[in-house]
Design an enzyme around this catalytic site. Structure first.
Site, PDB file in Angstrom:
ATOM      1  N   CYS A  75      13.629  11.063   6.514  1.00  0.00           N
ATOM      2  CA  CYS A  75      13.552  10.728   7.942  1.00  0.00           C
ATOM      3  C   CYS A  75      14.886  10.898   8.636  1.00  0.00           C
ATOM      4  CB  CYS A  75      13.014   9.306   8.126  1.00  0.00           C
ATOM      5  SG  CYS A  75      13.911   8.058   7.180  1.00  0.00           S
TER       6      CYS A  75
ATOM      7  N   LYS B 298       0.878  -1.175   0.000  1.00  0.00           N
ATOM      8  CA  LYS B 298       0.000   0.000   0.000  1.00  0.00           C
ATOM      9  C   LYS B 298       0.909   1.217   0.000  1.00  0.00           C
ATOM     10  CE  LYS B 298      -3.208   2.817   2.672  1.00  0.00           C
ATOM     11  NZ  LYS B 298      -2.389   4.034   2.408  1.00  0.00           N
TER      12      LYS B 298
ATOM     13  N   GLY C 114       6.710   5.693   8.308  1.00  0.00           N
ATOM     14  CA  GLY C 114       5.852   6.865   8.391  1.00  0.00           C
ATOM     15  C   GLY C 114       5.999   7.563   9.725  1.00  0.00           C
ATOM     16  N   SER C 115       4.970   8.270  10.127  1.00  0.00           N
ATOM     17  CA  SER C 115       5.002   9.034  11.368  1.00  0.00           C
ATOM     18  C   SER C 115       4.859   8.117  12.573  1.00  0.00           C
ATOM     19  CB  SER C 115       3.880  10.067  11.377  1.00  0.00           C
ATOM     20  OG  SER C 115       2.625   9.421  11.501  1.00  0.00           O
TER      21      SER C 115
ATOM     22  N   GLU D 261       9.265  16.604  14.343  1.00  0.00           N
ATOM     23  CA  GLU D 261       9.975  16.460  13.077  1.00  0.00           C
ATOM     24  C   GLU D 261       9.407  17.451  12.082  1.00  0.00           C
ATOM     25  OE1 GLU D 261      11.361  12.893  10.141  1.00  0.00           O
ATOM     26  OE2 GLU D 261       9.283  12.821  10.802  1.00  0.00           O
TER      27      GLU D 261
ATOM     28  N   GLU E 189       9.553   1.803  10.851  1.00  0.00           N
ATOM     29  CA  GLU E 189      10.579   2.840  10.683  1.00  0.00           C
ATOM     30  C   GLU E 189       9.839   4.160  10.673  1.00  0.00           C
ATOM     31  OE1 GLU E 189      12.326   5.772   9.532  1.00  0.00           O
ATOM     32  OE2 GLU E 189      12.299   4.937   7.509  1.00  0.00           O
TER      33      GLU E 189
END
Length: 458
Positions: free
Chosen positions: A265, A157, A209-210, A362, A231
């Site tokens: 990231c 996805k 992602g977050s 972030e 991650e």
């Protein structure tokens, strides 16, 4: 049926529109992937390696077109897109070369050492990969290469804004000779995605992602007793210590903050500078950041393109505004340009303190937060004063001392010394704390989703 529309963030023009899959169609993709797994798991590591090598060659063959597609979908610089294709090809090649050795059976003994034992690493099935938009090819590839070598299947996805890149990767894998149902892309929303996580044929879930999204996906998978690799985000600190070479520190700090338009990231995000060298570093750093001009990401020589979407632009703008409202000082940039596209300028914030988004969170864009430290010890304290722990950096002329600090004191999964870089096929990639868990690359990813099986012989 709802749709996905991709938009060029540099021009605001529509690229393509895709129909989303229904829940039944998405589940059918998982079932087809599982059916293909039953044959793929029987192939040897050497056979799998030939497929990975073929995919690497196919990516190189279509390097320019892939880079252009990623640039149109996400605004990344064309040169960075080409470099991304090269990295992906290298990951497939590395996995093909080293995967068979990493996954080979291990001979052991049991019952006091007089009987033979074998540890074997066996595939478990369909791995569900949920990936973001900042590296449309690299993000799914680092999961795909490792799990194809392990004998698993992969359902992807991808982020909706780079749907075309995900589908093109699937097409190229098939063109390279990979059986069609081994790697499937599903076009779905979050509601259907949760259903796939829970599906009995999905055996593992990996997501980039977050940290907020990671909590949700990790919790959903945990309820279904599925292993996850997460991650997540980070606000990586780069330390400029008292003996740092300022020219080197400034060079790599600028590179580390604007690479991939700041949407990485492991970007350098917080710059923790000791009092002794603070003025020298900040003056030179701000001067170089002022020289970073925004422009067409397709054009040669451009160093900063647009952010990936208008939504991402608004997020970065609001984070900067909130930090300034709470006392941060704009040293350069920070002014929203009046132009078409999701462009945000290279920005440096000073006087950054806890309680500001620039310190605590972030910022996924070309915004640098400069934090003053009393000395080297204070700098390390500030660096670790974060809920995140993905990467970081140290500028210090005494490399052995820097290595000791990186090894024993820096609470992150990765540390760069007197340099900046994103990922390397031969080195593990991943973080600690709210930056997630699990490792990819360097052979570690090939064993994240396998059944480490003990076989006892008489």
């Amino acid at each position: 049926m709802s749709q996905i529309t991709t938009i060029n963030p540099a021009t605001e023009e529509t690229i393509a529109t895709y129909d989303k899959m229904s829940e039944a169609e998405a589940i059918a993709a998982v079932e087809a992937c599982h059916a293909a797994f039953l044959d793929w798991r029987k192939t040897s590591h050497a056979e799998r390696a030939t497929h990975l090598t073929a995919i690497a060659e196919k990516l190189r063959e279509h390097r320019d077109a892939l880079a252009e597609l990623m640039t149109r979908e996400t605004g990344k610089l064309l040169k960075d897109g080409k470099r991304e294709v090269d990295i992906c090809a290298a990951i497939f090649d590395y996995t093909a070369e080293h995967g068979p050795e990493k996954l080979a059976d291990e001979e052991r003994t049991h019952s006091g050492g007089d009987k033979r034992g074998v540890v074997t690493y066996q595939p478990i099935g369909v791995i569900y990969s949920i990936q973001p938009w900042n590296f449309p090819l690299y993000q799914p590839v680092r999961v795909l290469a490792a799990n194809l070598m392990a004998g698993n299947r992969c359902v992807l996805k991808h982020a909706s804004i780079c749907t075309g890149s995900g589908l093109r990767l699937q097409e190229l894998c098939v063109e390279a000779g990979l059986p069609e149902d081994i790697f499937k892309v599903v076009l779905i929303g979050h509601d259907v995605s949760d259903k796939l996580i829970e599906h009995k044929l999905v055996r593992g879930v990996t997501m980039t992602g977050s940290d907020g999204a990671g909590r949700h996906i990790g919790a959903t998978a945990a309820k279904a007793l599925k292993k996850t690799v997460l991650e997540l985000g980070s606000n990586d600190a780069y330390l400029v210590l008292e003996d740092a070479d300022i020219e080197t520190a400034v060079k790599f700090s600028v590179m580390g903050r604007i690479y991939n338009n700041g949407e990485t990231c492991v970007s350098a995000k917080r710059f923790v500078v000791t009092d002794k060298v603070y003025d020298a570093f900040v003056d030179a750093f701000v001067e170089q950041m002022k020289q970073i001009e925004m422009g067409d990401p397709m054009a040669d020589g451009v160093k900063l393109g647009p952010l990936s979407s208008q939504e991402q632009f608004e997020t970065v703008r609001d984070q900067v505004d909130e930090s300034v409202k709470n006392g941060a000082k704009v040293l350069c940039g920070g002014e929203v340009p009046v132009r078409t596209g999701a462009y945000y300028p290279a920005t440096v914030l000073g006087d950054v303190t806890p309680g500001m988004p620039a310190y605590d969170d972030e910022i996924f864009g070309p915004v640098a937060a400069v934090i003053r430290a009393k000395d080297d010890e204070d700098a390390m304290r500030i660096a670790n004063d974060s809920r995140y722990g993905l990467g970081g950096g140290i500028f210090c002329q005494d490399e052995e001392r820097a290595l000791k600090l990186a090894r024993e004191h820096f609470d992150t999964g990765m540390v760069r010394i007197n340099s900046f870089g994103a990922a390397d096929p031969n080195m593990p990639f991943g973080g600690v704390k709210d930056s997630g868990y699990g490792r990819e690359h360097g052979g570690f990813g090939t064993k994240e989703f396998v059944n480490t099986k003990a076989v006892f012989l008489p």
